[in-house]
Design a protein around this motif. Structure first.
Motif, PDB file in Angstrom:
ATOM      1  N   THR A   1       0.829  -1.209   0.000  1.00 29.91           N
ATOM      2  CA  THR A   1       0.000   0.000   0.000  1.00 29.91           C
ATOM      3  C   THR A   1       0.861   1.255   0.000  1.00 29.91           C
ATOM      4  O   THR A   1       0.564   2.235  -0.698  1.00 29.91           O
TER       5      THR A   1
ATOM      6  N   TYR B   1       1.914   2.951  -3.179  1.00 27.09           N
ATOM      7  CA  TYR B   1       0.913   3.602  -4.028  1.00 27.09           C
ATOM      8  C   TYR B   1       0.076   4.613  -3.253  1.00 27.09           C
ATOM      9  O   TYR B   1      -1.050   4.915  -3.608  1.00 27.09           O
TER      10      TYR B   1
ATOM     11  N   LYS C   1      -2.910   5.500  -5.706  1.00 24.06           N
ATOM     12  CA  LYS C   1      -3.704   4.504  -6.422  1.00 24.06           C
ATOM     13  C   LYS C   1      -4.730   3.934  -5.448  1.00 24.06           C
ATOM     14  O   LYS C   1      -4.474   2.945  -4.750  1.00 24.06           O
TER      15      LYS C   1
ATOM     16  N   ASP D   1      -7.518   2.334  -5.939  1.00 18.71           N
ATOM     17  CA  ASP D   1      -8.022   0.991  -6.220  1.00 18.71           C
ATOM     18  C   ASP D   1      -7.064  -0.073  -5.694  1.00 18.71           C
ATOM     19  O   ASP D   1      -7.497  -1.123  -5.194  1.00 18.71           O
ATOM     20  N   ILE D   2      -5.757   0.204  -5.741  1.00 17.52           N
ATOM     21  CA  ILE D   2      -4.778  -0.743  -5.210  1.00 17.52           C
ATOM     22  C   ILE D   2      -4.858  -0.791  -3.688  1.00 17.52           C
ATOM     23  O   ILE D   2      -4.829  -1.871  -3.086  1.00 17.52           O
TER      24      ILE D   2
ATOM     25  N   LEU E   1      -7.829  -2.839  -2.755  1.00 20.04           N
ATOM     26  CA  LEU E   1      -7.583  -4.253  -3.008  1.00 20.04           C
ATOM     27  C   LEU E   1      -6.738  -4.856  -1.893  1.00 20.04           C
ATOM     28  O   LEU E   1      -7.065  -5.926  -1.359  1.00 20.04           O
TER      29      LEU E   1
ATOM     30  N   ASP F   1      -5.077 -13.024 -12.218  1.00 22.58           N
ATOM     31  CA  ASP F   1      -5.423 -11.600 -12.360  1.00 22.58           C
ATOM     32  C   ASP F   1      -4.193 -10.767 -12.687  1.00 22.58           C
ATOM     33  O   ASP F   1      -4.246  -9.857 -13.528  1.00 22.58           O
TER      34      ASP F   1
ATOM     35  N   LEU G   1      -3.605  -8.435 -15.935  1.00 19.82           N
ATOM     36  CA  LEU G   1      -3.323  -7.000 -15.790  1.00 19.82           C
ATOM     37  C   LEU G   1      -2.025  -6.614 -16.502  1.00 19.82           C
ATOM     38  O   LEU G   1      -1.941  -5.538 -17.111  1.00 19.82           O
TER      39      LEU G   1
ATOM     40  N   ASP H   1      -1.555  -2.615 -17.222  1.00 20.10           N
ATOM     41  CA  ASP H   1      -1.749  -2.024 -15.894  1.00 20.10           C
ATOM     42  C   ASP H   1      -0.695  -2.615 -14.963  1.00 20.10           C
ATOM     43  O   ASP H   1      -0.994  -3.422 -14.070  1.00 20.10           O
TER      44      ASP H   1
ATOM     45  N   LYS I   1      -0.966  -2.194 -10.836  1.00 22.27           N
ATOM     46  CA  LYS I   1      -1.917  -3.082 -10.160  1.00 22.27           C
ATOM     47  C   LYS I   1      -1.495  -4.535 -10.308  1.00 22.27           C
ATOM     48  O   LYS I   1      -1.715  -5.354  -9.398  1.00 22.27           O
TER      49      LYS I   1
ATOM     50  N   ALA J   1       1.149  -5.193  -7.705  1.00 25.18           N
ATOM     51  CA  ALA J   1       0.540  -5.233  -6.377  1.00 25.18           C
ATOM     52  C   ALA J   1      -0.220  -6.537  -6.169  1.00 25.18           C
ATOM     53  O   ALA J   1      -0.146  -7.161  -5.104  1.00 25.18           O
ATOM     54  N   THR J   2      -0.945  -6.965  -7.198  1.00 23.88           N
ATOM     55  CA  THR J   2      -1.712  -8.213  -7.107  1.00 23.88           C
ATOM     56  C   THR J   2      -0.788  -9.407  -6.923  1.00 23.88           C
ATOM     57  O   THR J   2      -1.049 -10.296  -6.101  1.00 23.88           O
TER      58      THR J   2
END
Length: 214
Positions: A73, A76, A87, A89-90, A93, A117, A121, A126, A129, A132-133
């Motif tokens: 986190t 971002y 970010k 959305d990150i 998530l 995912d 991405l 992207d 993200k 991060a995912t």
């Protein structure tokens, strides 16, 4: 002449590189080097090393798990006077995965979905993200490994570690595949090694050679 010698060397090295990669993954000598092969290989590794974890019970997340999520986190979050780089959305998530513990079977499913995912991405461009995912999946995997080590379940731990390493190696090899030709580009393996990817064994040998003798 110089060019014909280089061409002959490249042709001979291609066969050696592909043999080393197959050996490094434990694939048959005639296994096609394609995206489909790598996908099937990862599925087999997942079944061998991850599926047995379903009966491992509750995995304590522990401080290290949530600290890993906080670190994601932080990358971002708005930087002081420049909040536009945040970010949200990150952050959302990552926050959805904060936990004190989770069922091992649920984690197995989550890791698979998160990695799928992340791949999707990356393909869409992207990258933030996607990274991060992937990092969330890594956090789950590290928590599982720590829990298995603490429990002393060496059989499950050994199979899990081997599967995790093999899946990572196959992802690196996949980047070097020239889809449609059944061959791979050793120079891409070299670039991955140069970037610090943890290659080992025969695959590292091929990457190291290509890194020195392009």
């Amino acid at each position: 002449g110089k060019h014909s010698t280089a061409q002959i060397a490249a042709t001979k090295n291609q066969a050696v590189t592909e043999r080393l990669v197959r050996d490094g993954l434990g694939l048959p000598p005639d296994a096609p080097l394609t995206f489909a092969t790598m996908k099937g290989y990862r599925s087999a590794q997942h079944a061998a090393g991850y599926e047995p974890l379903r009966n491992a019970g509750v995995i304590p997340a522990g401080p290290a798990f949530n600290q890993s999520l906080d670190d994601i986190t932080r990358q971002y979050t708005g930087k002081g006077t420049i909040p536009a780089v945040e970010k949200k959305d990150i952050a959302e998530l990552v926050a959805s995965h904060k936990s004190s513990g989770f069922d091992a079977g649920d984690a197995v499913d989550a890791i698979r979905i998160l990695r799928e995912d992340a791949s999707s991405l990356f393909q869409k461009g992207d990258n933030a993200k996607a990274k991060a995912t992937k990092a969330i999946a890594d956090a789950y995997e590290s928590a599982i490994e720590s829990s298995l080590a603490a429990s002393g379940n060496t059989e499950l731990l050994s199979g899990y570690r081997a599967a995790r390493q093999n899946i990572a190696k196959s992802a690196t090899v996949e980047k070097a595949i020239r889809e449609g030709s059944g061959t791979l580009d050793a120079r891409i393996l070299a670039r991955e090694l140069q970037k610090g990817k943890p290659l080992s064994g025969d695959i590292k040998t091929a990457a190291s050679f290509a890194n020195v003798f392009e």
